[in-house]
Design a protein around this motif. Sequence first.
Motif, PDB file in Angstrom:
ATOM      1  N   TRP A 173       0.818  -1.209   0.000  1.00  0.00           N
ATOM      2  CA  TRP A 173       0.000   0.000   0.000  1.00  0.00           C
ATOM      3  C   TRP A 173       0.856   1.264   0.000  1.00  0.00           C
ATOM      4  CZ3 TRP A 173      -4.001  -1.372   4.418  1.00  0.00           C
ATOM      5  CH2 TRP A 173      -4.767  -2.469   4.008  1.00  0.00           C
ATOM      6  N   SER A 174       2.056   1.173   0.520  1.00  0.00           N
ATOM      7  CA  SER A 174       2.882   2.375   0.667  1.00  0.00           C
ATOM      8  C   SER A 174       3.307   2.949  -0.682  1.00  0.00           C
ATOM      9  CB  SER A 174       4.123   2.060   1.513  1.00  0.00           C
ATOM     10  OG  SER A 174       4.901   1.039   0.912  1.00  0.00           O
ATOM     11  N   GLY A 175       3.281   2.145  -1.749  1.00  0.00           N
ATOM     12  CA  GLY A 175       3.655   2.662  -3.066  1.00  0.00           C
ATOM     13  C   GLY A 175       2.793   3.833  -3.503  1.00  0.00           C
ATOM     14  N   TYR A 176       1.530   3.829  -3.105  1.00  0.00           N
ATOM     15  CA  TYR A 176       0.635   4.925  -3.492  1.00  0.00           C
ATOM     16  C   TYR A 176       0.989   6.205  -2.746  1.00  0.00           C
ATOM     17  CZ  TYR A 176      -2.069   1.327  -5.814  1.00  0.00           C
ATOM     18  OH  TYR A 176      -2.450   0.312  -6.652  1.00  0.00           O
ATOM     19  N   ALA A 177       1.352   6.072  -1.477  1.00  0.00           N
ATOM     20  CA  ALA A 177       1.768   7.248  -0.713  1.00  0.00           C
ATOM     21  C   ALA A 177       3.063   7.824  -1.281  1.00  0.00           C
ATOM     22  CB  ALA A 177       1.955   6.872   0.754  1.00  0.00           C
ATOM     23  N   LEU A 178       4.005   6.939  -1.629  1.00  0.00           N
ATOM     24  CA  LEU A 178       5.271   7.400  -2.195  1.00  0.00           C
ATOM     25  C   LEU A 178       5.058   8.051  -3.559  1.00  0.00           C
ATOM     26  CD1 LEU A 178       7.432   4.306  -1.228  1.00  0.00           C
ATOM     27  CD2 LEU A 178       7.627   6.596  -0.245  1.00  0.00           C
ATOM     28  N   ALA A 179       4.228   7.439  -4.399  1.00  0.00           N
ATOM     29  CA  ALA A 179       3.957   8.008  -5.721  1.00  0.00           C
ATOM     30  C   ALA A 179       3.332   9.388  -5.602  1.00  0.00           C
ATOM     31  CB  ALA A 179       3.035   7.072  -6.512  1.00  0.00           C
ATOM     32  N   ARG A 180       2.440   9.555  -4.646  1.00  0.00           N
ATOM     33  CA  ARG A 180       1.845  10.876  -4.406  1.00  0.00           C
ATOM     34  C   ARG A 180       2.917  11.900  -4.042  1.00  0.00           C
ATOM     35  NH1 ARG A 180      -0.871  11.351   1.219  1.00  0.00           N
ATOM     36  NH2 ARG A 180       1.359  11.040   1.636  1.00  0.00           N
ATOM     37  N   ASP A 181       3.821  11.514  -3.144  1.00  0.00           N
ATOM     38  CA  ASP A 181       4.871  12.433  -2.725  1.00  0.00           C
ATOM     39  C   ASP A 181       5.788  12.798  -3.892  1.00  0.00           C
ATOM     40  OD1 ASP A 181       3.752  12.078  -0.232  1.00  0.00           O
ATOM     41  OD2 ASP A 181       5.281  10.655   0.448  1.00  0.00           O
ATOM     42  N   TRP A 182       6.180  11.800  -4.674  1.00  0.00           N
ATOM     43  CA  TRP A 182       7.091  12.052  -5.793  1.00  0.00           C
ATOM     44  C   TRP A 182       6.445  12.943  -6.845  1.00  0.00           C
ATOM     45  CZ3 TRP A 182       8.025   6.097  -6.238  1.00  0.00           C
ATOM     46  CH2 TRP A 182       8.790   5.681  -5.147  1.00  0.00           C
ATOM     47  N   LEU A 183       5.181  12.752  -7.092  1.00  0.00           N
ATOM     48  CA  LEU A 183       4.488  13.573  -8.089  1.00  0.00           C
ATOM     49  C   LEU A 183       4.404  15.016  -7.628  1.00  0.00           C
ATOM     50  CD1 LEU A 183       2.997  13.591 -10.788  1.00  0.00           C
ATOM     51  CD2 LEU A 183       0.894  13.008  -9.565  1.00  0.00           C
ATOM     52  N   GLN A 184       4.170  15.226  -6.344  1.00  0.00           N
ATOM     53  CA  GLN A 184       4.116  16.587  -5.822  1.00  0.00           C
ATOM     54  C   GLN A 184       5.490  17.252  -5.836  1.00  0.00           C
ATOM     55  OE1 GLN A 184       2.296  16.287  -1.948  1.00  0.00           O
ATOM     56  NE2 GLN A 184       0.229  16.130  -2.776  1.00  0.00           N
ATOM     57  N   GLU A 185       6.549  16.463  -5.685  1.00  0.00           N
ATOM     58  CA  GLU A 185       7.902  17.013  -5.685  1.00  0.00           C
ATOM     59  C   GLU A 185       8.390  17.381  -7.086  1.00  0.00           C
ATOM     60  OE1 GLU A 185      10.170  13.899  -4.007  1.00  0.00           O
ATOM     61  OE2 GLU A 185       9.352  14.102  -1.987  1.00  0.00           O
ATOM     62  N   CYS A 186       7.840  16.751  -8.114  1.00  0.00           N
ATOM     63  CA  CYS A 186       8.349  16.901  -9.477  1.00  0.00           C
ATOM     64  C   CYS A 186       7.825  18.185 -10.119  1.00  0.00           C
ATOM     65  CB  CYS A 186       7.942  15.683 -10.315  1.00  0.00           C
ATOM     66  SG  CYS A 186       8.533  15.746 -12.019  1.00  0.00           S
ATOM     67  N   LYS A 187       8.699  19.137 -10.349  1.00  0.00           N
ATOM     68  CA  LYS A 187       8.296  20.432 -10.910  1.00  0.00           C
ATOM     69  C   LYS A 187       7.932  20.342 -12.387  1.00  0.00           C
ATOM     70  CE  LYS A 187      11.079  23.117  -7.646  1.00  0.00           C
ATOM     71  NZ  LYS A 187      12.158  24.130  -7.471  1.00  0.00           N
ATOM     72  N   SER A 188       8.527  19.384 -13.095  1.00  0.00           N
ATOM     73  CA  SER A 188       8.263  19.272 -14.534  1.00  0.00           C
ATOM     74  C   SER A 188       7.092  18.352 -14.850  1.00  0.00           C
ATOM     75  CB  SER A 188       9.521  18.745 -15.248  1.00  0.00           C
ATOM     76  OG  SER A 188       9.844  17.432 -14.802  1.00  0.00           O
ATOM     77  N   CYS A 189       6.550  17.683 -13.830  1.00  0.00           N
ATOM     78  CA  CYS A 189       5.476  16.703 -14.066  1.00  0.00           C
ATOM     79  C   CYS A 189       4.109  17.379 -14.047  1.00  0.00           C
ATOM     80  CB  CYS A 189       5.530  15.593 -13.018  1.00  0.00           C
ATOM     81  SG  CYS A 189       7.117  14.723 -12.943  1.00  0.00           S
TER      82      CYS A 189
END
Length: 431
Positions: A173-189
Amino acid sequence: MVHLSADLIQLAITFSGEYNCNNCMMMTVSNRWKVILSSLTMVFAFIALGPSEIQNSQSIKFDSISSQISTIESFRSPIQTGTSTVIAVGTYNDIVVYKQFVGSLRYSGFRGSIILGIQKQEINLEIQHYLLSQNVTIKYLIETPCRHHVVPFESSENNNPCVEPYADLKLNWSGYALARDWLQECKSCTGPVLLTPLLDVFFQNNPFVNNDLISSSSENKPFLHLFEEHPLLTTKDWTVDNSLKSCKDFRWDVPLLKSMVLADQTSMTFYLQNMVYESYEWMEQKKCQLSNFGDESAIQNYLFYNSVVAATVHPHRTSVVNSVGFEAMEVKKENGSTRQWETSSFLLKRRLIDSQGYFLNFDGTRSSIVHQFTQFGKPFIKWMDRQPFMAGSKGLLDYNIKDSSLYFLAIEKNSRGGTKKKILRNKLGFK
């Protein structure tokens, strides 16, 4: 000062996933307002902090989430082009897996961001250098002991089945939390986002080009697309049935949705927020703390059929995603394995592949994304080994799949005619 306007409330309601479905369960009023309030939290954060501050701030959390974001070691190659993003999580110790996924994606012409979450101790320098050469953002996952109430997989082989900073979430389940964090961190995404498994996925076309799912959506209109498994796979399937019945008393027999999502950046963030929120809800209830494989898929199906997440759903083999595992089982039952993949009259007759060996949708066009391809075994693997993006890899002369969603066992023949077994573990990842 930000005032609570009717427009903001309407925006939150829109994000909260209004979906008209005659077969859908009705959400309770309290749950509905939880989702709307969580959406307002996200809206206010963007207004109050602004995009630049959001990137440097702690990811938005719901009240039930107590974990604090910690820095996860990552590397990123300096060249990134395009605003589209592909996110996957999984750890495998053979470069073949990464070439099939990343190599085929880059070979299709995709020049956007690729974010992979992997465990550093499971990859060698060859894999690391390959990923960096393909402009992949590597997010190294840090293992940590789970908190006492976390139930790991029955098949878990290690004593540290969780990852930081989500030690209070089950590993899958933690993959979804991590993916959310990474997407918010990515300025070009800032463009469309694809959330996908890493294992058993390869790309036949750029999933973001000539894609009606994206082009048909206006620039200001949110979109989120989900994809059905084979019609004979429903929510009664063993991978989700027990979790849905035990946790939510969900007993419908409706199409099973894949854990593969295509959405605009805002809708993807909202989807991930809801997956994380519901995961913590399940963690708080003992009846939901099962060791079942596939329960993250159960959560997604519950959210959609319970009208929390609004999405356009696409039937099997009619869109960009083609999950071929069920057809592979049918082929094995009816015909056994095929010696030559791209010239197999059996596969061509059934229009599963074209004359060059590529998987097809029902309308005869090549599927952009193919999942569970390894279920076809040795004939397909030999075809895959000949693809340009696989250059420089040792071909797997024999390939035996045992529940590829959990792990797969590759048997590589050596020069003396013996075999060498490799266990490529999938400790964490979207299924």
